[in-house]
Design a protein around this motif. Structure first.
Motif, PDB file in Angstrom:
ATOM      1  N   GLY A 101       0.803  -1.206   0.000  1.00 49.67           N
ATOM      2  CA  GLY A 101       0.000   0.000   0.000  1.00 49.67           C
ATOM      3  C   GLY A 101       0.845   1.269   0.000  1.00 49.67           C
ATOM      4  O   GLY A 101       2.039   1.248   0.315  1.00 49.67           O
ATOM      5  N   ARG A 102       0.212   2.375  -0.339  1.00 49.10           N
ATOM      6  CA  ARG A 102       0.887   3.672  -0.402  1.00 49.10           C
ATOM      7  C   ARG A 102       0.040   4.721   0.311  1.00 49.10           C
ATOM      8  O   ARG A 102      -1.180   4.636   0.341  1.00 49.10           O
ATOM      9  CB  ARG A 102       1.117   4.099  -1.847  1.00 49.10           C
ATOM     10  CG  ARG A 102       2.071   3.167  -2.587  1.00 49.10           C
ATOM     11  CD  ARG A 102       2.387   3.701  -3.982  1.00 49.10           C
ATOM     12  NE  ARG A 102       3.284   2.804  -4.681  1.00 49.10           N
ATOM     13  CZ  ARG A 102       4.611   2.831  -4.576  1.00 49.10           C
ATOM     14  NH1 ARG A 102       5.195   3.717  -3.803  1.00 49.10           N
ATOM     15  NH2 ARG A 102       5.354   1.977  -5.247  1.00 49.10           N
ATOM     16  N   ASP A 103       0.725   5.733   0.831  1.00 46.45           N
ATOM     17  CA  ASP A 103       0.016   6.842   1.460  1.00 46.45           C
ATOM     18  C   ASP A 103      -0.359   7.878   0.397  1.00 46.45           C
ATOM     19  O   ASP A 103      -0.115   7.674  -0.801  1.00 46.45           O
ATOM     20  CB  ASP A 103       0.845   7.448   2.606  1.00 46.45           C
ATOM     21  CG  ASP A 103       2.149   8.087   2.146  1.00 46.45           C
ATOM     22  OD1 ASP A 103       2.312   8.408   0.942  1.00 46.45           O
ATOM     23  OD2 ASP A 103       3.028   8.271   3.005  1.00 46.45           O
ATOM     24  N   GLU A 104      -0.936   9.000   0.831  1.00 43.15           N
ATOM     25  CA  GLU A 104      -1.395  10.031  -0.114  1.00 43.15           C
ATOM     26  C   GLU A 104      -0.251  10.677  -0.892  1.00 43.15           C
ATOM     27  O   GLU A 104      -0.467  11.256  -1.953  1.00 43.15           O
ATOM     28  CB  GLU A 104      -2.220  11.106   0.616  1.00 43.15           C
ATOM     29  CG  GLU A 104      -1.498  11.810   1.736  1.00 43.15           C
ATOM     30  CD  GLU A 104      -1.501  11.055   3.070  1.00 43.15           C
ATOM     31  OE1 GLU A 104      -0.723  11.456   3.943  1.00 43.15           O
ATOM     32  OE2 GLU A 104      -2.223  10.060   3.239  1.00 43.15           O
ATOM     33  N   ASP A 105       0.982  10.552  -0.396  1.00 45.08           N
ATOM     34  CA  ASP A 105       2.152  11.077  -1.113  1.00 45.08           C
ATOM     35  C   ASP A 105       2.836  10.016  -1.976  1.00 45.08           C
ATOM     36  O   ASP A 105       3.929  10.223  -2.475  1.00 45.08           O
ATOM     37  CB  ASP A 105       3.162  11.659  -0.121  1.00 45.08           C
ATOM     38  CG  ASP A 105       2.615  12.865   0.617  1.00 45.08           C
ATOM     39  OD1 ASP A 105       1.900  13.677  -0.021  1.00 45.08           O
ATOM     40  OD2 ASP A 105       2.885  12.986   1.829  1.00 45.08           O
ATOM     41  N   ARG A 106       2.188   8.848  -2.113  1.00 43.31           N
ATOM     42  CA  ARG A 106       2.662   7.717  -2.929  1.00 43.31           C
ATOM     43  C   ARG A 106       3.859   7.004  -2.307  1.00 43.31           C
ATOM     44  O   ARG A 106       4.569   6.271  -2.982  1.00 43.31           O
ATOM     45  CB  ARG A 106       2.998   8.156  -4.362  1.00 43.31           C
ATOM     46  CG  ARG A 106       1.866   8.824  -5.111  1.00 43.31           C
ATOM     47  CD  ARG A 106       0.787   7.912  -5.671  1.00 43.31           C
ATOM     48  NE  ARG A 106       1.316   6.826  -6.449  1.00 43.31           N
ATOM     49  CZ  ARG A 106       0.876   5.562  -6.355  1.00 43.31           C
ATOM     50  NH1 ARG A 106      -0.073   5.248  -5.519  1.00 43.31           N
ATOM     51  NH2 ARG A 106       1.401   4.623  -7.086  1.00 43.31           N
ATOM     52  N   ASN A 107       4.098   7.184  -1.007  1.00 43.53           N
ATOM     53  CA  ASN A 107       5.144   6.455  -0.302  1.00 43.53           C
ATOM     54  C   ASN A 107       4.569   5.123   0.180  1.00 43.53           C
ATOM     55  O   ASN A 107       3.418   5.068   0.624  1.00 43.53           O
ATOM     56  CB  ASN A 107       5.647   7.253   0.905  1.00 43.53           C
ATOM     57  CG  ASN A 107       6.281   8.557   0.482  1.00 43.53           C
ATOM     58  OD1 ASN A 107       7.131   8.596  -0.397  1.00 43.53           O
ATOM     59  ND2 ASN A 107       5.846   9.652   1.096  1.00 43.53           N
ATOM     60  N   ILE A 108       5.380   4.072   0.100  1.00 44.73           N
ATOM     61  CA  ILE A 108       4.928   2.776   0.605  1.00 44.73           C
ATOM     62  C   ILE A 108       4.674   2.904   2.102  1.00 44.73           C
ATOM     63  O   ILE A 108       5.429   3.549   2.825  1.00 44.73           O
ATOM     64  CB  ILE A 108       5.973   1.680   0.299  1.00 44.73           C
ATOM     65  CG1 ILE A 108       6.062   1.475  -1.227  1.00 44.73           C
ATOM     66  CG2 ILE A 108       5.611   0.377   0.991  1.00 44.73           C
ATOM     67  CD1 ILE A 108       7.142   0.516  -1.675  1.00 44.73           C
ATOM     68  N   LEU A 109       3.584   2.301   2.552  1.00 48.94           N
ATOM     69  CA  LEU A 109       3.200   2.408   3.961  1.00 48.94           C
ATOM     70  C   LEU A 109       4.290   1.854   4.870  1.00 48.94           C
ATOM     71  O   LEU A 109       4.906   0.824   4.562  1.00 48.94           O
ATOM     72  CB  LEU A 109       1.881   1.671   4.202  1.00 48.94           C
ATOM     73  CG  LEU A 109       0.673   2.271   3.465  1.00 48.94           C
ATOM     74  CD1 LEU A 109      -0.554   1.379   3.643  1.00 48.94           C
ATOM     75  CD2 LEU A 109       0.387   3.677   3.947  1.00 48.94           C
ATOM     76  N   PRO A 110       4.539   2.542   5.982  1.00 48.86           N
ATOM     77  CA  PRO A 110       5.606   2.123   6.909  1.00 48.86           C
ATOM     78  C   PRO A 110       5.436   0.663   7.355  1.00 48.86           C
ATOM     79  O   PRO A 110       4.345   0.208   7.640  1.00 48.86           O
ATOM     80  CB  PRO A 110       5.437   3.069   8.102  1.00 48.86           C
ATOM     81  CG  PRO A 110       4.687   4.237   7.573  1.00 48.86           C
ATOM     82  CD  PRO A 110       3.822   3.717   6.459  1.00 48.86           C
ATOM     83  N   GLY A 111       6.553  -0.027   7.394  1.00 48.75           N
ATOM     84  CA  GLY A 111       6.582  -1.406   7.872  1.00 48.75           C
ATOM     85  C   GLY A 111       6.251  -2.450   6.815  1.00 48.75           C
ATOM     86  O   GLY A 111       6.555  -3.630   6.994  1.00 48.75           O
ATOM     87  N   GLN A 112       5.628  -2.039   5.706  1.00 51.65           N
ATOM     88  CA  GLN A 112       5.230  -3.046   4.715  1.00 51.65           C
ATOM     89  C   GLN A 112       6.415  -3.644   3.965  1.00 51.65           C
ATOM     90  O   GLN A 112       6.395  -4.833   3.655  1.00 51.65           O
ATOM     91  CB  GLN A 112       4.189  -2.484   3.751  1.00 51.65           C
ATOM     92  CG  GLN A 112       2.825  -2.348   4.399  1.00 51.65           C
ATOM     93  CD  GLN A 112       1.720  -2.188   3.392  1.00 51.65           C
ATOM     94  OE1 GLN A 112       1.927  -2.120   2.171  1.00 51.65           O
ATOM     95  NE2 GLN A 112       0.498  -2.116   3.895  1.00 51.65           N
ATOM     96  N   VAL A 113       7.427  -2.847   3.670  1.00 52.26           N
ATOM     97  CA  VAL A 113       8.590  -3.408   2.963  1.00 52.26           C
ATOM     98  C   VAL A 113       9.264  -4.452   3.853  1.00 52.26           C
ATOM     99  O   VAL A 113       9.623  -5.541   3.383  1.00 52.26           O
ATOM    100  CB  VAL A 113       9.585  -2.310   2.528  1.00 52.26           C
ATOM    101  CG1 VAL A 113      10.851  -2.936   1.939  1.00 52.26           C
ATOM    102  CG2 VAL A 113       8.947  -1.370   1.518  1.00 52.26           C
TER     103      VAL A 113
END
Length: 166
Positions: free
Chosen positions: A142-154
């Protein structure tokens, strides 16, 4: 895997290395599973489909993801959490919304943990391939509104990949 298929995939990748896997397959005149099996070192870690249930259950704790089904004429995306699921009547049944449905677990031949650049962004996905070489579905982090991958997912993705793919 034939050397001819490997060469065609390599040529298509060299032409447009960050293209969608389906586009690479079309250019190389091969199946998408053939592209996945021939991605450059480190871009795809493949495991047997027998890990289907374990992988699906592990992804329940990741938070919001993007679930994609690409038929070639339709690209369907649903954003949400992977819900609880259970085996019954030959399917892995997802008990949730907005992601729910019935997945034929024993049809899965290969699961690929794919990490590559797409549209100038780092992507990580878990892709499920049927015995006929077609893609059943993909789960993108998943990604946040700034298109960054959600923390912890990687980290969750890599932990699952490494625990199964070794």
């Amino acid at each position: 895997m034939s050397e001819e298929i490997s060469a065609r995939v390599a040529a298509a990748l060299a032409e447009k290395p960050t293209s969608a896997l389906e586009d690479i397959a079309k250019r190389a005149n091969v199946r998408v599973i053939d592209v996945v099996r021939n991605l450059p070192e480190g871009e795809a870690h493949c495991v047997d489909g027998e890990h289907f249930v374990d992988v699906m259950q592990s992804m329940r704790d990741w938070g919001d993801i993007t679930f994609i089904v690409n038929t070639g004429t339709v690209i369907f995306e649903a954003k949400g959490q992977i819900p609880d699921g259970s085996l019954g009547h030959g399917y892995y049944n997802l008990h949730g919304k907005p992601i729910g449905g019935h997945l034929k677990a024993d049809a899965c031949e290969l699961i690929a943990f794919v990490s590559r650049t797409f549209m100038n962004s780092e992507t990580h996905s878990v892709q499920f391939y049927a015995k006929d070489g077609t893609c059943m579905f993909k789960v993108y982090l998943g990604r946040d509104e700034d298109r960054n991958i959600l923390p912890g997912q990687v980290d969750a993705f890599k932990t699952l990949r490494d625990s199964i793919a070794g």
